[in-house]
Design a protein around this motif. Structure first.
Motif, short mmCIF file in Angstrom:
data_model
loop_
_atom_site.label_atom_id
_atom_site.label_comp_id
_atom_site.label_asym_id
_atom_site.label_seq_id
_atom_site.Cartn_x
_atom_site.Cartn_y
_atom_site.Cartn_z
N GLU A 161 -1.85 -2.51 -4.45
CA GLU A 161 -1.97 -1.08 -4.73
C GLU A 161 -1.82 -0.23 -3.48
OE1 GLU A 161 -5.85 -1.23 -6.49
OE2 GLU A 161 -5.04 -1.17 -8.52
N ILE A 162 -1.89 -0.85 -2.32
CA ILE A 162 -1.84 -0.09 -1.07
C ILE A 162 -0.50 0.63 -0.93
CG2 ILE A 162 -1.75 -0.29 1.45
CD1 ILE A 162 -3.94 -2.42 1.24
N GLN A 163 0.61 -0.10 -1.17
CA GLN A 163 1.92 0.53 -1.04
C GLN A 163 2.10 1.67 -2.02
OE1 GLN A 163 5.62 -1.54 -2.26
NE2 GLN A 163 6.36 -1.15 -0.18
N LEU A 164 1.64 1.46 -3.26
CA LEU A 164 1.75 2.52 -4.26
C LEU A 164 0.97 3.76 -3.84
CD1 LEU A 164 2.82 3.38 -7.03
CD2 LEU A 164 0.75 2.37 -8.05
N ALA A 165 -0.23 3.55 -3.32
CA ALA A 165 -1.05 4.68 -2.85
C ALA A 165 -0.36 5.41 -1.70
CB ALA A 165 -2.43 4.19 -2.42
N ALA A 166 0.28 4.66 -0.81
CA ALA A 166 0.99 5.27 0.32
C ALA A 166 2.15 6.12 -0.17
CB ALA A 166 1.48 4.19 1.28
N HIS A 167 2.92 5.59 -1.14
CA HIS A 167 4.01 6.37 -1.73
C HIS A 167 3.47 7.63 -2.40
CE1 HIS A 167 7.74 4.07 -1.27
NE2 HIS A 167 7.01 2.98 -1.39
N HIS A 168 2.34 7.49 -3.06
CA HIS A 168 1.74 8.64 -3.75
C HIS A 168 1.41 9.75 -2.76
CE1 HIS A 168 -0.51 10.61 -6.97
NE2 HIS A 168 -1.44 10.88 -6.07
N ILE A 169 0.82 9.40 -1.64
CA ILE A 169 0.47 10.39 -0.62
C ILE A 169 1.73 11.09 -0.11
CG2 ILE A 169 -0.43 10.71 1.72
CD1 ILE A 169 -2.37 8.35 1.08
N VAL A 170 2.76 10.31 0.22
CA VAL A 170 3.99 10.88 0.77
C VAL A 170 4.65 11.82 -0.23
CG1 VAL A 170 6.35 10.32 1.49
CG2 VAL A 170 4.43 8.99 2.39
N VAL A 171 4.74 11.40 -1.49
CA VAL A 171 5.42 12.22 -2.51
C VAL A 171 4.62 13.47 -2.83
CG1 VAL A 171 6.15 12.28 -4.92
CG2 VAL A 171 6.68 10.29 -3.51
N GLN A 172 3.29 13.36 -2.93
CA GLN A 172 2.48 14.53 -3.24
C GLN A 172 2.55 15.56 -2.11
OE1 GLN A 172 1.17 15.22 -6.21
NE2 GLN A 172 2.13 13.30 -6.82
N GLY A 173 2.68 15.09 -0.89
CA GLY A 173 2.88 16.03 0.21
C GLY A 173 4.21 16.74 0.10
N GLN A 174 5.26 15.99 -0.20
CA GLN A 174 6.60 16.57 -0.29
C GLN A 174 6.73 17.50 -1.49
OE1 GLN A 174 8.94 13.01 -0.30
NE2 GLN A 174 8.74 12.71 1.90
N MET A 175 5.91 17.29 -2.52
CA MET A 175 5.96 18.17 -3.68
C MET A 175 5.69 19.62 -3.30
SD MET A 175 4.00 17.86 -7.36
CE MET A 175 2.51 18.76 -6.92
N TRP A 176 4.91 19.84 -2.25
CA TRP A 176 4.64 21.21 -1.81
C TRP A 176 5.94 21.91 -1.41
CZ3 TRP A 176 1.24 24.82 -2.35
CH2 TRP A 176 1.21 25.92 -1.47
N ALA A 177 6.87 21.17 -0.85
CA ALA A 177 8.17 21.75 -0.48
C ALA A 177 9.02 22.01 -1.73
CB ALA A 177 8.91 20.84 0.49
N PHE A 178 9.04 21.03 -2.67
CA PHE A 178 9.90 21.15 -3.86
C PHE A 178 9.41 22.20 -4.85
CE2 PHE A 178 10.20 16.33 -3.17
CZ PHE A 178 11.08 16.50 -2.13
N ARG A 179 8.07 22.28 -5.00
CA ARG A 179 7.50 23.11 -6.06
C ARG A 179 6.73 24.31 -5.52
NH1 ARG A 179 9.89 22.21 -10.68
NH2 ARG A 179 8.05 23.04 -11.75
N ARG A 180 6.89 24.59 -4.25
CA ARG A 180 6.14 25.70 -3.66
C ARG A 180 6.47 27.02 -4.37
NH1 ARG A 180 6.79 27.33 2.60
NH2 ARG A 180 8.87 27.71 1.79
N TRP A 181 7.70 27.14 -4.85
CA TRP A 181 8.10 28.37 -5.56
C TRP A 181 7.21 28.62 -6.77
CZ3 TRP A 181 9.52 27.88 -10.67
CH2 TRP A 181 9.83 26.60 -11.11
N ALA A 182 6.70 27.54 -7.37
CA ALA A 182 5.84 27.69 -8.56
C ALA A 182 4.36 27.65 -8.21
CB ALA A 182 6.14 26.58 -9.55
N LEU A 183 4.02 27.10 -7.04
CA LEU A 183 2.62 26.87 -6.70
C LEU A 183 2.01 27.88 -5.74
CD1 LEU A 183 2.83 22.99 -6.21
CD2 LEU A 183 1.76 24.18 -8.13
N HIS A 184 2.88 28.57 -4.96
CA HIS A 184 2.31 29.39 -3.88
C HIS A 184 1.52 30.59 -4.40
CE1 HIS A 184 5.80 32.00 -4.61
NE2 HIS A 184 5.18 32.93 -3.91
N ASN A 185 1.79 30.99 -5.66
CA ASN A 185 1.00 32.09 -6.24
C ASN A 185 -0.34 31.61 -6.79
OD1 ASN A 185 2.88 34.16 -5.73
ND2 ASN A 185 4.03 33.64 -7.58
N VAL A 186 -0.50 30.30 -6.86
CA VAL A 186 -1.73 29.70 -7.40
C VAL A 186 -2.61 29.14 -6.29
CG1 VAL A 186 -2.67 28.00 -9.01
CG2 VAL A 186 -0.46 29.11 -9.51
#
Length: 210
Positions: A161-186
């Motif tokens: 599960e360690i590798q999956l958790a590491a991928h999860h952290i990396v992707v959730q961080g990058q989501m801020w760049a991809f979805r910031r247009w929808a999230l920055h008002n929240v």
């Protein structure tokens, strides 16, 4: 160890190469975000960077070279800023600190990450493979921190599960760049980090940001 992909230049002065390519990278990120890789010309990149098209071709050979330099520079910057994360002390507090630093870096480089993930498909096969390998090194950084937490007894998850958790952290961080247009008002970036970290450790059902 990943073999560095060479981008050929007719200029021998390494400091000048670094300076000019840095100008190209900054100019191309702006243009690629606005117009996309394929609709942006090398002449436009040269103009945005502040020099002639002839000068540009002294430092690269193709427009794909510029896109590669953009991607490579992002991972270099991540590595430079986060290189000490592997020295965290194997505590949950240290892991949360690492996540905070990484997410904050995504916020500071959101345009760069957005361009990289939208346009990296246009890279030649060997360049794309190099970029993907650099991505896996970033995941490995968090794998090492998670592994340290397991060894110290502060985190109890299975090895697989360690590798999956590491991928999860990396992707959730990058989501801020991809979805910031929808999230920055929240959310502010700090609120986003707090909620994502809480959900990472407690899950959606148990999440209770404080």
């Amino acid at each position: 160890m990943i073999s560095k992909r060479e981008v050929k230049s007719s200029v021998k002065d390494e400091s000048l190469i670094e300076k000019r390519r840095s100008q190209m990278i900054r100019g191309s990120v702006k243009l690629f975000k606005e117009k996309g890789f394929h609709r942006t010309t090398t002449r436009e990149i040269a103009k945005e960077a502040g020099f002639s098209i002839g000068t540009l071709y002294e430092y690269i050979r193709t427009k794909e070279d510029i896109l590669f330099l953009v991607c490579d520079s992002i991972y270099d910057e991540v590595n430079n800023r986060l290189s000490e994360l592997s020295l965290e002390d194997g505590t949950i507090r240290g892991l949360k600190s690492a996540i905070h630093q990484y997410f904050s870096l995504i916020d500071a480089m959101s345009d760069d990450f957005l361009v990289m993930y939208q346009e990296s498909k246009s890279l030649p096969k060997d360049a794309l493979q190099y970029v993907l390998e650099k991505e896996m090194l970033m995941v490995a950084l968090f794998e090492n921190i998670l592994q340290s937490c397991v060894k110290s007894g502060e985190l109890r998850i299975e090895q697989k599960e360690i590798q999956l958790a590491a991928h999860h952290i990396v992707v959730q961080g990058q989501m801020w760049a991809f979805r910031r247009w929808a999230l920055h008002n929240v959310y502010t970036i700090e609120e986003y980090i707090e909620v994502q970290t809480d959900q990472l450790f407690n899950g959606i059902v148990g999440a209770s940001p404080e």
